[in-house]
Design an enzyme around this catalytic site. Sequence first.
Site, mmCIF file in Angstrom:
data_model
loop_
_atom_site.group_PDB
_atom_site.id
_atom_site.type_symbol
_atom_site.label_atom_id
_atom_site.label_comp_id
_atom_site.label_asym_id
_atom_site.label_seq_id
_atom_site.Cartn_x
_atom_site.Cartn_y
_atom_site.Cartn_z
ATOM 1 N N ASP A 64 39.607 53.873 47.161
ATOM 2 C CA ASP A 64 40.623 54.933 47.112
ATOM 3 C C ASP A 64 40.015 56.177 47.753
ATOM 4 O OD1 ASP A 64 42.704 56.617 46.373
ATOM 5 O OD2 ASP A 64 42.113 56.706 44.259
HETATM 6 C C1 SPV Z 1 45.409 57.176 40.814
HETATM 7 O O1 SPV Z 1 45.840 56.384 39.964
HETATM 8 O O2 SPV Z 1 45.282 56.877 41.989
HETATM 9 C C2 SPV Z 1 45.021 58.518 40.428
HETATM 10 C C3 SPV Z 1 44.445 58.734 39.123
HETATM 11 O O3 SPV Z 1 45.094 59.404 41.252
HETATM 12 S S1 SPV Z 1 42.741 58.588 39.285
HETATM 13 O O4 SPV Z 1 42.417 57.250 39.718
HETATM 14 O O5 SPV Z 1 42.228 58.876 37.967
HETATM 15 O O6 SPV Z 1 42.273 59.574 40.237
HETATM 16 MG MG MG Z 2 45.228 58.658 43.202
#
Ligand code: SPV
Ligand code: MG
Length: 294
Positions: A64
Amino acid sequence: MPDTQPIQAQGSKAARLRALLEGTSVVRAVGAHDGLSAKLVQRAGFEAVWASSFEISASHGLPDASLVTMTQYLDAAIAMDAVTDIPVIADCDTGFGGPMNAAYAMQRYERAGISALCIEDKLFPKINSFADAAQDLLPAEDFALKIKNAKEMQSDPDTVLIARTEALIAGRPVAEALERAHVYVAAGADAVLVHSKSRRPEEVLEFASRWESPVPLVAVPTTYNTVTEGELYDAGYRLVIYANQGLRAAVKGMQEVLQDLGGADRAAEIEERIAPMAEVFALQGMPSTFRTKP
Ligand code: SPV
Ligand code: MG
């Protein structure tokens, strides 16, 4: 294909989300990454789907970290929206670039029927909030410009723009998170998400106790998971997002079953631990006449 869940109240999903946020109980959203996971969220009775950047990235087998493109995120959100009756809240990371990117995201997501967008005040490219990495923030005024641009582009007054501050994630004090969030509200944010990686809820509770705006607050209790929804509501939070528990359950379930299948020499060994095809047919919306009989 029809789902077995009844269609909920009338009105656009965005209007319903706004009404929910003004209600007398906390609104509960759960993370999803595709149509099937979004359907499971709805069937479990939650009021909204969080189109999570973490989950969508993971579903591509990627970190991510702003690797997945806006179009891929949008396609995933559209797939979720198309097969559910509950609002989709799209995690739009940093707004996919600068202020014009944020405005473009607003235009594209709104036209696709997505009820809410959430943008965060980290630098693009960002990395997941729980990554052991630098979590650099954009100056508050620069992020406010993204909000202003996105709000200017908005055409449906019911679309909800959530401004997310990563100040606590970046190790800044609650006072800075508050200062930033108030700037974002002045720029037009409809709700404020204050993210935290603390194991305890104290900092998000303190944030709420010092919050000086009627704009609703949003919490993501991933690490501070002992806090109750009642405690968060009483503190001032109106939306609670369980951002990734569904995906993590799926990963654990698949890992365990595949490991055992790998050590067996026939599928019968794991049959009782997996969903029957008929259940998946039902989730897919296969007409009942075509479903396998028990
Ligand atoms: C997501 O679910 O992508 C979020 C929350 O942004 S976190 O993973 O905690 O950043
Ligand atoms: Mg996120």
